[in-house]
Design a protein around this motif. Structure first.
Motif, PDB file in Angstrom:
ATOM      1  N   VAL A   1       0.817  -1.212   0.000  1.00 23.53           N
ATOM      2  CA  VAL A   1       0.000   0.000   0.000  1.00 23.53           C
ATOM      3  C   VAL A   1       0.848   1.258   0.000  1.00 23.53           C
ATOM      4  CG1 VAL A   1      -1.782   1.278   1.236  1.00 23.53           C
ATOM      5  CG2 VAL A   1      -1.878  -1.229   1.141  1.00 23.53           C
ATOM      6  N   MET A   2       1.807   1.339   0.912  1.00 19.67           N
ATOM      7  CA  MET A   2       2.592   2.566   1.060  1.00 19.67           C
ATOM      8  C   MET A   2       3.336   2.967  -0.214  1.00 19.67           C
ATOM      9  SD  MET A   2       1.943   3.973   3.819  1.00 19.67           S
ATOM     10  CE  MET A   2       1.237   3.681   5.444  1.00 19.67           C
ATOM     11  N   PRO A   3       4.011   2.045  -0.914  1.00 19.89           N
ATOM     12  CA  PRO A   3       4.672   2.456  -2.166  1.00 19.89           C
ATOM     13  C   PRO A   3       3.707   2.975  -3.224  1.00 19.89           C
ATOM     14  CG  PRO A   3       5.556   0.370  -1.407  1.00 19.89           C
ATOM     15  CD  PRO A   3       4.346   0.659  -0.563  1.00 19.89           C
TER      16      PRO A   3
ATOM     17  N   PRO B   1       7.342   9.930  -3.800  1.00 23.39           N
ATOM     18  CA  PRO B   1       8.721   9.499  -3.515  1.00 23.39           C
ATOM     19  C   PRO B   1       9.351  10.163  -2.299  1.00 23.39           C
ATOM     20  CG  PRO B   1       8.422   9.825  -5.865  1.00 23.39           C
ATOM     21  CD  PRO B   1       7.165  10.288  -5.218  1.00 23.39           C
ATOM     22  N   PHE B   2       9.108  11.466  -2.107  1.00 26.11           N
ATOM     23  CA  PHE B   2       9.716  12.157  -0.965  1.00 26.11           C
ATOM     24  C   PHE B   2       9.197  11.582   0.347  1.00 26.11           C
ATOM     25  CE2 PHE B   2       9.398  15.614   2.197  1.00 26.11           C
ATOM     26  CZ  PHE B   2      10.750  15.836   2.400  1.00 26.11           C
ATOM     27  N   ARG B   3       7.875  11.399   0.470  1.00 28.59           N
ATOM     28  CA  ARG B   3       7.285  10.867   1.695  1.00 28.59           C
ATOM     29  C   ARG B   3       7.672   9.399   1.900  1.00 28.59           C
ATOM     30  NH1 ARG B   3       6.330  15.108   4.826  1.00 28.59           N
ATOM     31  NH2 ARG B   3       5.372  16.772   3.585  1.00 28.59           N
ATOM     32  N   LEU B   4       7.823   8.667   0.823  1.00 33.17           N
ATOM     33  CA  LEU B   4       8.256   7.283   0.941  1.00 33.17           C
ATOM     34  C   LEU B   4       9.686   7.201   1.464  1.00 33.17           C
ATOM     35  CD1 LEU B   4       7.180   4.404   0.366  1.00 33.17           C
ATOM     36  CD2 LEU B   4       8.387   4.513  -1.822  1.00 33.17           C
ATOM     37  N   GLY B   5      10.520   8.145   1.030  1.00 28.47           N
ATOM     38  CA  GLY B   5      11.880   8.209   1.549  1.00 28.47           C
ATOM     39  C   GLY B   5      11.910   8.535   3.034  1.00 28.47           C
TER      40      GLY B   5
ATOM     41  N   ALA C   1      17.830   7.944  -8.088  1.00 30.20           N
ATOM     42  CA  ALA C   1      16.743   7.493  -8.952  1.00 30.20           C
ATOM     43  C   ALA C   1      15.545   7.039  -8.120  1.00 30.20           C
ATOM     44  CB  ALA C   1      17.216   6.358  -9.854  1.00 30.20           C
ATOM     45  N   GLU C   2      14.358   7.310  -8.622  1.00 33.67           N
ATOM     46  CA  GLU C   2      13.137   6.948  -7.894  1.00 33.67           C
ATOM     47  C   GLU C   2      13.022   5.438  -7.704  1.00 33.67           C
ATOM     48  OE1 GLU C   2       8.300   7.235  -8.594  1.00 33.67           O
ATOM     49  OE2 GLU C   2       9.616   8.793  -9.419  1.00 33.67           O
ATOM     50  N   SER C   3      13.411   4.682  -8.705  1.00 30.49           N
ATOM     51  CA  SER C   3      13.335   3.222  -8.605  1.00 30.49           C
ATOM     52  C   SER C   3      14.292   2.691  -7.529  1.00 30.49           C
ATOM     53  CB  SER C   3      13.667   2.587  -9.952  1.00 30.49           C
ATOM     54  OG  SER C   3      14.966   2.973 -10.387  1.00 30.49           O
ATOM     55  N   THR C   4      15.473   3.314  -7.440  1.00 32.77           N
ATOM     56  CA  THR C   4      16.429   2.891  -6.418  1.00 32.77           C
ATOM     57  C   THR C   4      15.901   3.184  -5.025  1.00 32.77           C
ATOM     58  OG1 THR C   4      18.268   3.326  -7.934  1.00 32.77           O
ATOM     59  CG2 THR C   4      18.796   3.123  -5.606  1.00 32.77           C
TER      60      THR C   4
ATOM     61  N   LEU D   1      11.757  -0.825   0.205  1.00 31.91           N
ATOM     62  CA  LEU D   1      11.305  -2.210   0.339  1.00 31.91           C
ATOM     63  C   LEU D   1      12.344  -3.050   1.081  1.00 31.91           C
ATOM     64  CD1 LEU D   1       9.754  -2.777  -3.206  1.00 31.91           C
ATOM     65  CD2 LEU D   1       8.531  -2.389  -1.058  1.00 31.91           C
ATOM     66  N   THR D   2      13.619  -2.784   0.803  1.00 36.18           N
ATOM     67  CA  THR D   2      14.684  -3.510   1.500  1.00 36.18           C
ATOM     68  C   THR D   2      14.651  -3.229   2.987  1.00 36.18           C
ATOM     69  OG1 THR D   2      16.085  -3.429  -0.479  1.00 36.18           O
ATOM     70  CG2 THR D   2      17.166  -3.868   1.630  1.00 36.18           C
TER      71      THR D   2
END
Length: 361
Positions: free
Chosen positions: A36-38, A43-47, A195-198, A204-205
């Motif tokens: 859900v979160m991703p 991207p900023f909030r996920l970081g 990069a956003e994917s990284t 996730l890691t």
């Protein structure tokens, strides 16, 4: 006539709903974190959430040492920094491509220090993320716990260790980057750090590592060793009189918490892009202890929850009320320790028990 004794057969019954409650909650939280979160966070909030989860790994170790073992450690920033600098050293050497890291050039260093050379190997660097905090914690625990140092004296000792670590790092500009620390990372095992994917992969890691470590800590607490650890917390002298060595139990637990902090520091570096003395001194270590207390130090889930909640609160109030955050944090800690010493989890448990009691009445 001889009586025939029949061995009673054990009747297998399905697990009660309460026995499935813990695993069900864990699975639900894992789905929210990993799926859900991703999808819902930018991207900023996920970081930011990835950063909070790094702190949650450290808090998990504190909850294990303090909540389960009674060891109030105020210097987990030391182990966080050891793991972070081990990862940062590899990333800087990888970015340099055989040359000196940029901060060494600015500091006038002409040759790569011998301490840095092995960290060009990623396998060695990843191993040191675990080995260095482990060795330091075992040595410190062996020296301290065998002398029966505990309580406030142990807390002050770990706090002094964190302060000394900061002074050492700041004073070695050409070796550690000084006050600025290690920053400006560009490549993470062949991927662009920015990069956003990284960053999504890093999130996730971190979430998966936190989940694995939580399950390991949960299993440890439920094991025979975990019961012995609780006995040491509640009555160390009684455990010693029963023939066990509390120093060994506390040293092992302290070392496990140190390894967790080292892993968190290593993950923190590519997520945030920096590791510096300001992130591992006395104040950050105290903030993590406050987070564990707020969440509930007697429950592993409380430690994780407290780290995430306090991380989000720090970000929110730093944006809205930057001058008031420290006062709010101190007031919250005082209120929790005086009115709700078992933290958020303890309050929730008490309310659930009250509701269940009223429903059954």
């Amino acid at each position: 006539m001889t009586a025939v004794l029949e061995k009673p057969t054990r009747q297998l019954t399905p697990k009660e709903p309460r026995q499935w409650k813990g695993p069900a909650v864990f699975v639900a939280v894992a789905i929210i974190a990993l799926v859900v979160m991703p999808l819902v966070l930018e991207p900023f909030r996920l970081g930011l959430l990835a950063k909070y989860l790094c702190y949650a790994i450290v808090a998990l170790g504190i909850g294990l040492a303090w909540g389960q073992g009674g060891m109030l450690t105020l210097g987990q920033g030391v182990f966080f920094g050891l793991g972070g600098y081990a990862m940062g050293m590899y990333l800087k050497l990888n970015d340099a491509g055989g040359d000196l890291p940029d901060f060494m050039v600015w500091s006038g260093v002409e040759d790569l220090p011998a301490l840095w050379a092995p960290f060009g190997n990623p396998v060695f660097a990843l191993a040191m993320v675990v080995v260095v905090p482990l060795v330091v914690a075992v040595l410190l625990g062996t020296l301290v716990f065998r002398q029966r140092v505990r309580g406030a004296y142990f807390a002050i000792l770990t706090q002094a260790l964190a302060a000394a670590m900061v002074i050492l790092l700041v004073g070695q500009q050409g070796l550690t980057g000084g006050t600025n620390g290690l920053t400006n990372f560009f490549d993470f095992f062949g991927n662009d750090v920015a990069a956003e994917s990284t960053q999504r992969g890093l999130y996730l890691t971190v979430a998966i590592v936190l989940g694995v470590l939580y399950l390991a800590a949960w299993q440890l607490v439920r094991s025979r060793f975990g019961r012995l650890l609780l006995a040491v917390r509640d009555g160390e002298d009684r455990v010693r009189f029963l023939g066990y060595n509390p120093a060994t139990v506390k040293t092992i637990t302290f070392a496990i918490s140190a390894v967790m902090a080292g892993i968190a520091g290593a993950l923190f570096v590519p997520v945030v892009g920096i590791i510096s003395p300001a992130l591992l001194g006395v104040v950050p270590s105290l903030e993590l202890v406050v987070a564990v207390a707020v969440g509930g130090r007697f429950a592993l889930a409380g430690a994780v929850l407290g780290a995430v909640v306090m991380g989000y609160a720090k970000t929110y109030f730093s944006e809205e009320l930057p001058d008031a955050w420290l006062y709010l944090q101190g007031a919250l800690f005082i209120l929790v320790m005086t009115l709700a010493p078992k933290g958020i989890v303890g309050v929730a448990t008490a309310l659930r028990a009250r509701v269940r009691k009223e429903a059954s009445a």
